[in-house]
Design a protein around this motif. Structure first.
Motif, PDB file in Angstrom:
ATOM      1  N   SER A 161       0.869  -1.182   0.000  1.00  0.00           N
ATOM      2  CA  SER A 161       0.000   0.000   0.000  1.00  0.00           C
ATOM      3  C   SER A 161       0.904   1.231   0.000  1.00  0.00           C
ATOM      4  O   SER A 161       1.490   1.565   1.024  1.00  0.00           O
ATOM      5  CB  SER A 161      -0.920   0.015   1.223  1.00  0.00           C
ATOM      6  OG  SER A 161      -0.184  -0.122   2.414  1.00  0.00           O
ATOM      7  N   PRO A 162       1.053   1.911  -1.113  1.00  0.00           N
ATOM      8  CA  PRO A 162       2.033   2.991  -1.237  1.00  0.00           C
ATOM      9  C   PRO A 162       1.633   4.295  -0.565  1.00  0.00           C
ATOM     10  O   PRO A 162       2.441   5.214  -0.479  1.00  0.00           O
ATOM     11  CB  PRO A 162       2.136   3.183  -2.752  1.00  0.00           C
ATOM     12  CG  PRO A 162       0.803   2.755  -3.277  1.00  0.00           C
ATOM     13  CD  PRO A 162       0.378   1.622  -2.389  1.00  0.00           C
ATOM     14  N   ARG A 163       0.391   4.380  -0.056  1.00  0.00           N
ATOM     15  CA  ARG A 163      -0.082   5.642   0.512  1.00  0.00           C
ATOM     16  C   ARG A 163       0.262   5.723   2.001  1.00  0.00           C
ATOM     17  O   ARG A 163      -0.005   4.796   2.765  1.00  0.00           O
ATOM     18  CB  ARG A 163      -1.598   5.757   0.311  1.00  0.00           C
ATOM     19  CG  ARG A 163      -2.196   7.110   0.649  1.00  0.00           C
ATOM     20  CD  ARG A 163      -3.530   7.282  -0.075  1.00  0.00           C
ATOM     21  NE  ARG A 163      -4.416   6.142   0.129  1.00  0.00           N
ATOM     22  CZ  ARG A 163      -5.422   6.142   1.001  1.00  0.00           C
ATOM     23  NH1 ARG A 163      -5.669   7.193   1.731  1.00  0.00           N
ATOM     24  NH2 ARG A 163      -6.193   5.081   1.128  1.00  0.00           N
ATOM     25  N   ALA A 164       0.855   6.832   2.418  1.00  0.00           N
ATOM     26  CA  ALA A 164       1.209   7.023   3.822  1.00  0.00           C
ATOM     27  C   ALA A 164      -0.046   7.206   4.677  1.00  0.00           C
ATOM     28  O   ALA A 164      -1.159   7.319   4.158  1.00  0.00           O
ATOM     29  CB  ALA A 164       2.129   8.245   3.962  1.00  0.00           C
ATOM     30  N   ALA A 165       0.139   7.225   5.993  1.00  0.00           N
ATOM     31  CA  ALA A 165      -0.979   7.486   6.894  1.00  0.00           C
ATOM     32  C   ALA A 165      -1.525   8.888   6.642  1.00  0.00           C
ATOM     33  O   ALA A 165      -0.797   9.789   6.207  1.00  0.00           O
ATOM     34  CB  ALA A 165      -0.522   7.353   8.342  1.00  0.00           C
TER      35      ALA A 165
END
Length: 391
Positions: A371-375
């Motif tokens: 999942s390449p999206r940060a928090a």
């Protein structure tokens, strides 16, 4: 191929695509459960306090900050959305109820009774959404004298007996260096949620799953407790030399070598002595490998300092003896085996900054999950979510 580059399963093919999860939890146990559901394709909306959000946003912030928040926060909340709300405000509470009415899963880790006081207990939300999976994690369960104790990992390790399993002989208790009860409680909660999603697929009805850190800690010790519960004994003695397991005989443990450390698992002591050139082990009969384990281990300990870890492994591994070097993180990362796992991934913040994190350890249809999206930043997605759920 560099760390984090390995391509994973397409989002549309992830098994939980289409499932919406509301994550009201903070710190580790609940968020780690929601993280795993997100890794499996679920949409996770993190419902946070307006002021400060999840407390782990600021934990260890002085040591490592990324896109305003701690690296720890990103590690357990990557790929989620953030919805900031004050659950004591009637307007915010009503907005949250609109989310609940259309969600598939709700996760919380409030102390027993808090969700009920907010009007978001199981009875209320199941009437609002009969298909909802309602998942709660607490420190010590819904009742009993420990009910209102702080549910924190080190405290639970201490209360549950886990801390007494590590360390040597009559030395002090030693807790695990990881938050093992938090992480395992999150895994247990995830299992319960997935089971109820399967049941809902059959019956159409939602359900409730609850776990606690203390019950998780007890279950985590099932191998040892199942022996202890059926013996007339006090706490089993820890080995005074290279303790690795209170119920296993020599040579089980970790030993110093000329240049590092070597782990030895179960092995016939007489055969081990022959391979190591340690003739003194031949005098110990199999029946004594537990009763005299400290004496056996002391002989092994003193002998292994004569050569390097690699030299010992060159003798032990071809002979089929279960042994391994004891690696620290830099040594682990330098191993080709670590690179072959593609165990890390790169996540990116809205401003393009990159952070290297671990990835989901599960493979689906032979593909890894990334999942390449940060928090999310606190409250970043509320406007979009309100518009969507009001429709």
């Amino acid at each position: 191929m560099g760390e984090g580059d390995h391509s994973g399963i397409a989002a549309a093919e992830a098994p939980l695509t289409g499932v919406t999860v509301l994550d009201f939890s903070q710190f580790l146990a609940g968020p780690s459960c929601a993280l795993r559901l997100a890794d499996l394709g679920a949409r996770v909306i993190k419902v946070e306090r307006r002021e400060g959000g999840d407390a782990s946003r600021g934990l260890f912030l002085a040591d490592m900050a990324f896109d305003q928040d701690s690296a720890l926060f990103h590690a357990i909340n990557r790929g989620k959305q953030s919805y900031a709300a004050d659950l004591k405000d009637p307007g915010d509470l009503e907005a949250v109820r609109r989310l609940i009415a259309r969600a598939d899963v709700l996760i919380h880790n409030f102390r027993p009774g808090i969700m009920e006081r907010l009007g978001l207990g199981w009875d209320e939300v199941s009437a609002l959404n009969p298909r909802l999976i309602y998942a709660g994690v607490s420190g010590y369960g819904p009742e009993g004298p420990w009910r209102d104790r702080p549910g924190q990992d080190l405290l639970v390790q201490s209360l549950s007996g886990i801390a007494w399993l590590s360390g040597e002989g009559s030395g002090p208790p030693v807790p695990a260096g990881l938050s093992i009860t938090d992480m395992m409680a999150g895994a247990q909660l995830c299992q319960g949620i997935l089971a109820l999603l399967v049941r809902r697929g059959i019956s159409g009805k939602g359900g409730r799953v609850d776990v606690s850190l203390i019950e998780t800690a007890i279950d985590l010790q099932f191998e040892h407790l199942s022996v202890h519960l059926n013996r007339d004994e006090a706490m089993p003695p820890r080995s005074a030399v290279s303790n690795g397991n209170v119920y296993l005989a020599a040579p089980y443990g970790i030993y110093q070598t000329a240049d590092g450390w070597l782990a030895l698992a179960m092995a016939p002591v007489d055969r081990l002595g022959s391979i190591l050139g340690l003739d003194a082990l031949a005098r110990f009969a199999p029946a004594s490998w537990f009763a005299e384990r400290d004496a056996i281990k002391a002989l092994i300990r003193d002998h292994l300092t004569a050569r390097t870890t690699a030299e010992w492994l060159a003798l032990l591994e071809p002979a089929g003896i279960w042994a391994a070097p004891v690696l620290d993180w830099p040594a682990l990362r330098a191993e080709p085996a670590f690179a072959a796992l593609h165990a890390t991934q790169i996540v990116r913040s809205p401003n393009g900054a990159e952070l290297t994190l671990t990835r989901c350890p599960i493979r689906i249809d032979g593909s890894i999950l990334t999942s390449p999206r940060a928090a999310p930043r606190l409250g970043a997605d509320r406007t979009e979510i309100d518009r969507e759920f009001a429709a």
